[in-house]
Design an enzyme around this catalytic site. Structure first.
Site, PDB file in Angstrom:
ATOM      1  N   ARG A  14      72.605  21.293  19.351  1.00 18.96           N
ATOM      2  CA  ARG A  14      72.648  20.804  20.732  1.00 18.96           C
ATOM      3  C   ARG A  14      74.106  20.691  21.221  1.00 18.96           C
ATOM      4  O   ARG A  14      74.566  21.509  21.993  1.00 18.96           O
ATOM      5  CB  ARG A  14      71.885  19.467  20.833  1.00 18.96           C
ATOM      6  N   CYS A 236      81.429  18.862  25.568  1.00 11.86           N
ATOM      7  CA  CYS A 236      80.603  18.763  26.768  1.00 11.86           C
ATOM      8  C   CYS A 236      81.231  19.592  27.875  1.00 11.86           C
ATOM      9  O   CYS A 236      82.377  19.366  28.246  1.00 11.86           O
ATOM     10  CB  CYS A 236      80.479  17.310  27.206  1.00 11.86           C
TER      11      CYS A 236
HETATM   12  P1  HMG Z   1      70.191  17.203  40.001  1.00 10.31           P
HETATM   13  O1  HMG Z   1      70.677  18.442  40.653  1.00 10.31           O
HETATM   14  O2  HMG Z   1      70.573  15.890  40.609  1.00 10.31           O
HETATM   15  O3  HMG Z   1      68.615  17.273  39.820  1.00 10.31           O
HETATM   16  O4  HMG Z   1      70.692  17.235  38.494  1.00 10.31           O
HETATM   17  P2  HMG Z   1      67.464  16.813  40.796  1.00 10.31           P
HETATM   18  O5  HMG Z   1      66.770  15.679  40.160  1.00 10.31           O
HETATM   19  O6  HMG Z   1      68.004  16.632  42.194  1.00 10.31           O
HETATM   20  O7  HMG Z   1      66.505  18.095  40.799  1.00 10.31           O
HETATM   21  C1  HMG Z   1      66.928  19.334  41.397  1.00 10.31           C
HETATM   22  C2  HMG Z   1      66.047  20.464  40.912  1.00 10.31           C
HETATM   23  O8  HMG Z   1      66.262  20.658  39.528  1.00 10.31           O
HETATM   24  C3  HMG Z   1      64.541  20.218  41.068  1.00 10.31           C
HETATM   25  O9  HMG Z   1      63.940  21.486  41.329  1.00 10.31           O
HETATM   26  C4  HMG Z   1      64.130  19.772  39.713  1.00 10.31           C
HETATM   27  O10 HMG Z   1      62.779  20.051  39.392  1.00 10.31           O
HETATM   28  C5  HMG Z   1      65.035  20.586  38.814  1.00 10.31           C
HETATM   29  P3  HMG Z   1      63.376  21.855  42.799  1.00 10.31           P
HETATM   30  O11 HMG Z   1      62.382  20.777  43.070  1.00 10.31           O
HETATM   31  O12 HMG Z   1      64.580  21.787  43.667  1.00 10.31           O
HETATM   32  O13 HMG Z   1      62.836  23.211  42.578  1.00 10.31           O
HETATM   33  N1  HMG Z   1      65.265  19.861  37.561  1.00 10.31           N
HETATM   34  C6  HMG Z   1      65.017  20.309  36.325  1.00 10.31           C
HETATM   35  N2  HMG Z   1      64.545  21.476  35.866  1.00 10.31           N
HETATM   36  C7  HMG Z   1      64.388  21.584  34.512  1.00 10.31           C
HETATM   37  N3  HMG Z   1      64.677  20.597  33.649  1.00 10.31           N
HETATM   38  C8  HMG Z   1      65.158  19.433  34.077  1.00 10.31           C
HETATM   39  C9  HMG Z   1      65.352  19.269  35.469  1.00 10.31           C
HETATM   40  N4  HMG Z   1      65.803  18.233  36.201  1.00 10.31           N
HETATM   41  C10 HMG Z   1      65.742  18.602  37.459  1.00 10.31           C
HETATM   42  N5  HMG Z   1      65.422  18.443  33.218  1.00 10.31           N
HETATM   43  C11 HMG Z   1      70.375  16.602  36.192  1.00 10.31           C
HETATM   44  C12 HMG Z   1      70.453  16.134  37.633  1.00 10.31           C
HETATM   45  C13 HMG Z   1      70.375  15.365  35.321  1.00 10.31           C
HETATM   46  C14 HMG Z   1      69.088  17.388  36.016  1.00 10.31           C
HETATM   47  C15 HMG Z   1      71.605  17.505  35.876  1.00 10.31           C
HETATM   48  O14 HMG Z   1      72.747  16.813  36.246  1.00 10.31           O
HETATM   49  C16 HMG Z   1      71.679  17.905  34.424  1.00 10.31           C
HETATM   50  O15 HMG Z   1      70.859  18.667  33.940  1.00 10.31           O
HETATM   51  N6  HMG Z   1      72.711  17.390  33.685  1.00 10.31           N
HETATM   52  C17 HMG Z   1      72.834  17.635  32.259  1.00 10.31           C
HETATM   53  C18 HMG Z   1      74.260  17.905  31.881  1.00 10.31           C
HETATM   54  C19 HMG Z   1      74.361  18.072  30.384  1.00 10.31           C
HETATM   55  O16 HMG Z   1      73.428  18.504  29.730  1.00 10.31           O
HETATM   56  N7  HMG Z   1      75.536  17.726  29.806  1.00 10.31           N
HETATM   57  C20 HMG Z   1      75.744  17.847  28.389  1.00 10.31           C
HETATM   58  C21 HMG Z   1      74.996  16.828  27.581  1.00 10.31           C
HETATM   59  S1  HMG Z   1      75.772  15.224  27.589  1.00 10.31           S
HETATM   60  C22 HMG Z   1      76.962  15.319  26.308  1.00 10.31           C
HETATM   61  O17 HMG Z   1      77.226  16.374  25.807  1.00 10.31           O
HETATM   62  C23 HMG Z   1      77.596  14.040  25.812  1.00 10.31           C
HETATM   63  C24 HMG Z   1      77.023  13.584  24.451  1.00 10.31           C
HETATM   64  O18 HMG Z   1      77.234  14.580  23.457  1.00 10.31           O
HETATM   65  C25 HMG Z   1      77.681  12.280  24.014  1.00 10.31           C
HETATM   66  C26 HMG Z   1      79.217  12.327  24.064  1.00 10.31           C
HETATM   67  O19 HMG Z   1      79.828  13.284  23.523  1.00 10.31           O
HETATM   68  O20 HMG Z   1      79.774  11.385  24.650  1.00 10.31           O
HETATM   69  C27 HMG Z   1      75.510  13.308  24.547  1.00 10.31           C
HETATM   70 MG    MG Z   2      79.065  14.936  22.410  1.00  9.84          MG
END
Ligand code: HMG
Ligand code: MG
Length: 295
Positions: A14, A236
């Site tokens: 991941r 990230c």
């Molecule tokens: P958004 O644009 O605000 O989403 O993104 P929304 O809720 O407004 O929805 C917009 C459209 O996206 C809708 O479709 C939803 O259905 C679709 P429409 O109705 O317009 O056709 N949609 C999705 N489709 C598939 N799967 C979903 C999904 N959600 C909405 N889950 C959102 C908000 C949270 C979705 C976006 O910002 C996002 O995906 N962010 C993830 C970023 C990410 O993955 N970052 C890396 C992981 S975090 C990390 O690495 C840190 C960690 O390792 C710890 C550390 O190191 O500190 C964990």
């Molecule tokens: Mg991380």
């Protein structure tokens, strides 16, 4: 003192693969997960049900889960940010999810398109519904030590975000040093501020070379779950300057040297890292893999 045993929470498939320039073929990912289980891992964070346009590297999450042969006694958690992600995870028989919050306002906006406050409106129904389905829910807090836009993160702010997630019913809280700026004194202060370390895990990125020292400090402060990624890959894409996680092999070298049990076979881990590095077309950043690996 030190714990007798540490749970290594493997995030390579991941956190590791989400930040690779190239999209790794799904069959390579499935083999990667199988190799990790064979090396003794009992928890493997497998993929993310985030928006596929936000993290194209993991857009094959559903396909991957159909290909992974889930072994008894092994947990395969996935990241889920919102209800849409939870629906997708439930369709694929996921038994454990992880939600991921930000400790800072800027990163909440950059990574989740939410404010610091409104991220909770997104997580609350996810955690409630997931618990209702009998899933286990882990929580992350990112930017626990510092943020590229806001500087050092106040300890109280991290504790406040973290307590809210634990109070929702998350079984574990992983403290993320997303950009690797933390140092051991800060780690001890943060863990101490939570009071009870029994539900805490640590998640160090090794950008400043502090991850092992920080881990040792966390173990001495009572933490027994440590996140790490195969070969030290990861980062990230929404956190400026984030590089790879603490390498699993470097962690295991230290733990076994200290006489702490992990259940992991270091030689198999190194072999998997060497195999993965060849698939990715670049050497592993792990020092232990460089020292022990045959390429
Ligand atoms: P958004 O644009 O605000 O989403 O993104 P929304 O809720 O407004 O929805 C917009 C459209 O996206 C809708 O479709 C939803 O259905 C679709 P429409 O109705 O317009 O056709 N949609 C999705 N489709 C598939 N799967 C979903 C999904 N959600 C909405 N889950 C959102 C908000 C949270 C979705 C976006 O910002 C996002 O995906 N962010 C993830 C970023 C990410 O993955 N970052 C890396 C992981 S975090 C990390 O690495 C840190 C960690 O390792 C710890 C550390 O190191 O500190 C964990
Ligand atoms: Mg991380």
């Amino acid at each position: 003192g030190l714990p007798e045993r540490v749970t290594v929470y493997e995030v390579g498939p991941r956190d590791g693969l989400q930040n690779e320039a190239a999209v790794v073929p799904v069959e390579v990912k499935a083999e990667f997960v199988a190799r990790l289980a064979a090396a003794g891992h009992r928890v493997i964070e497998t993929t993310s049900f985030v928006h596929p346009a936000w993290v194209p590297q993991l857009a094959d999450a559903a396909e991957l889960l159909t290909r992974v042969e889930r072994m008894p006694g092994v947990r395969y958690p996935v990241l889920v940010p919102n209800e849409r992600g939870l629906d997708r995870a439930l369709e694929h028989g996921v038994e454990e999810i992880a939600v991921f919050a930000s400790a800072t306002e800027t990163f909440a906006r950059k990574n989740l398109n939410r404010t610091l406050e409104s991220q909770f409106e997104m997580f609350e129904p996810v955690v409630a519904r997931a618990l209702g389905h009998g899933l286990r829910v882990r929580a992350y807090v990112s930017m626990c030590f510092g943020d590229p836009w806001e500087g050092p993160t106040p300890v109280g702010q991290v504790v406040s975000v973290g307590r809210r997630l634990l109070d929702l019913g998350c079984f574990e809280l992983s403290l993320g040093d997303t950009i690797g700026v933390g140092t051991p004194g800060h780690v001890v202060a943060l863990i101490g501020a939570f009071g009870d370390p029994s539900r805490l895990a640590v998640h160090f990125h090794d950008t400043y070379g502090q991850a092992l020292a920080n881990t040792l400090a966390a173990l001495r402060a009572g933490v027994t779950v440590v996140d790490a990624s195969t070969g030290g890959i990861g980062g990230c894409p929404y956190a400026e300057s984030a590089t790879g996680n603490l390498a699993t092999e470097d962690l295991v070298w230290m733990l076994h040297g200290l006489g702490v049990e992990t259940g992991l076979d270091l030689a198999s881990l190194v072999e998997t890292s060497t195999w993965l590095a060849a698939e990715l077309g670049r050497p592993s950043p792990s020092r232990v893999v460089q020292a022990l690996g045959v390429s």
